[in-house]
Design an enzyme around this catalytic site. Structure first.
Site, PDB file in Angstrom:
ATOM      1  N   GLU A 200      39.274  51.031  47.754  1.00 50.80           N
ATOM      2  CA  GLU A 200      39.067  51.954  46.662  1.00 50.80           C
ATOM      3  C   GLU A 200      37.653  52.714  46.953  1.00 50.80           C
ATOM      4  O   GLU A 200      36.744  51.980  47.246  1.00 50.80           O
ATOM      5  CB  GLU A 200      38.835  51.166  45.401  1.00 50.80           C
ATOM      6  N   GLU A 205      31.286  57.835  38.899  1.00 50.67           N
ATOM      7  CA  GLU A 205      31.092  56.644  37.900  1.00 50.67           C
ATOM      8  C   GLU A 205      29.812  56.328  37.041  1.00 50.67           C
ATOM      9  O   GLU A 205      28.911  56.559  37.947  1.00 50.67           O
ATOM     10  CB  GLU A 205      31.688  55.388  38.769  1.00 50.67           C
TER      11      GLU A 205
END
Length: 371
Positions: A200, A205
């Site tokens: 990933e 974020e």
């Protein structure tokens, strides 16, 4: 190891310059040092260099002042570098309603245990949680209702690309990201398989619309980042890409404009992620009002982009055979592209007016592959 020019091996030879560069700034730094030599700096008779994926280490040796020879050699090496620097051609692009055609609205329970109710495409459009206007695509959370204690969570949107992608460059032009207490937005790529096998890559974020952006790499065991020698402007927050509780290995961007309300106040910006099995993963960010944005990034119709013309990345996760071999599909397999907006904590359902600014506003997304 290779040698250029004469390598006399005399005991009086002195190492006077050593440079370790990434491919992206090799030419610029060589030219800068060559200019210094031409202006009277110490010159050498030969250059030794060692290459590895994404990096080049050079050692300049000698006591002689053969400036013209070395400067010519530096120019030659810079030109060779530029001729071999990565160039990428446009493969796919999405704007406006393209996202409805090429992305899927996922409705499963949030794997991060946020108090969120991901809705399908029809529900999102009927309830104005998503709409397209010209080139702009918007995804938002519900800001009109109180979430009952028995509900799964606040209505929101999570989309996955229908296709998967491997090596290439992803360019995102976004004018607004979700902010507000309890918000947890993310833009990332991920294996559709059994996570974390296949990996990933988190590109955007953060939480609550405050702080700075965090890029992270999540893999199974067997991928560790070096603690030194990573050419980047950000600060690493962990080196084990499995990490305790699957936290991964992260890099934080120290610029306040990189995330949240400060990002939105600056009219957004451009995020770039380059993935290469041989070289690794790197991310760049330019605020929209930054005069140094490369033209190939800021132009939505750019048919090609040129990594050698960009600045130093703020996050760099190198691929190395002995520490993190990204040619191994257990570490990095083909990925989906994902946007989501989840929420942190049960209290997120009780103050609905806090979510009026919890939305993504995207001007365009592009995928390039190496020429």
């Amino acid at each position: 190891m290779s040698a250029i020019g004469s390598a006399p091996g005399r005991s009086e030879d002195q190492e006077i310059k050593r440079i370790t560069l990434s491919a992206l700034n090799f030419a610029d730094e060589l030219l800068a040092w060559g200019t210094n030599l031409a202006n009277g700096g110490q010159a050498d008779t030969y250059i030794r260099f060692v290459t590895s994926p994404g990096t080049l280490s050079l050692v300049f040796r000698s006591k002689h002042r053969n400036t013209k020879m070395l400067f010519d050699l530096v120019i030659l090496l810079a030109c060779i570098s530029l001729s071999h620097a990565a160039t990428y051609n446009l493969s796919r692009s999405w704007s406006g309603s393209d996202f409805y055609d090429d992305f899927t609205f996922r409705t499963f329970d949030d794997p991060t245990h946020g108090r969120v109710n991901y809705v399908d495409l029809n529900t999102a459009r009927n309830n104005n949680l998503s709409f397209a206007s010209g080139d702009t695509f918007v995804m938002r959370a519900d800001s009109s209702h109180v979430v009952t204690p028995s509900a799964r969570g606040r209505d929101s949107v999570r989309i996955h690309s229908k296709e998967t992608f491997s090596d290439g460059v992803l360019v995102l032009d976004v004018t607004h990201m979700p902010v507000g207490c309890g918000t947890w937005p993310a833009f990332w790529t991920c294996t559709p398989g059994s996570w974390p096998v296949g990996g990933e890559i988190d590109i955007i974020e953060g939480v609550n619309g405050i702080g700075t952006n965090l890029a992270s790499l999540h893999t199974p065991s067997g991928c560790t980042m070096p603690t030194t020698g990573r050419i980047m402007t950000g600060n690493y927050t962990g080196n084990d890409c499995l990490g305790e509780n699957n936290s991964g290995c992260g890099v934080s961007d120290g610029r306040v404009r990189s995330f949240g309300q400060s990002f939105n106040d600056g009219q957004g910006g451009y995020f770039v992620m380059r993935r290469s099995a041989a070289r690794g993963i790197a991310t760049w960010f330019w605020p929209r009002l930054d005069p140094s944005i490369p033209h190939d990034i800021s132009t939505p119709t750019s048919p090609s982009i040129y990594e050698s013309m960009w600045s130093t990345p703020w996050a760099n996760f190198p691929s190395t055979p002995n520490m993190c071999d990204m040619t191994n599909t257990n570490i990095m397999s083909p990925h989906e592209i994902i946007f989501d907006l989840t929420f942190c904590g049960d209290w997120a359902g009780n103050v609905w007016y806090a979510f009026t600014n919890a939305y993504w506003e995207i001007k365009g997304l592009r995928w390039y592959e190496e020429a």
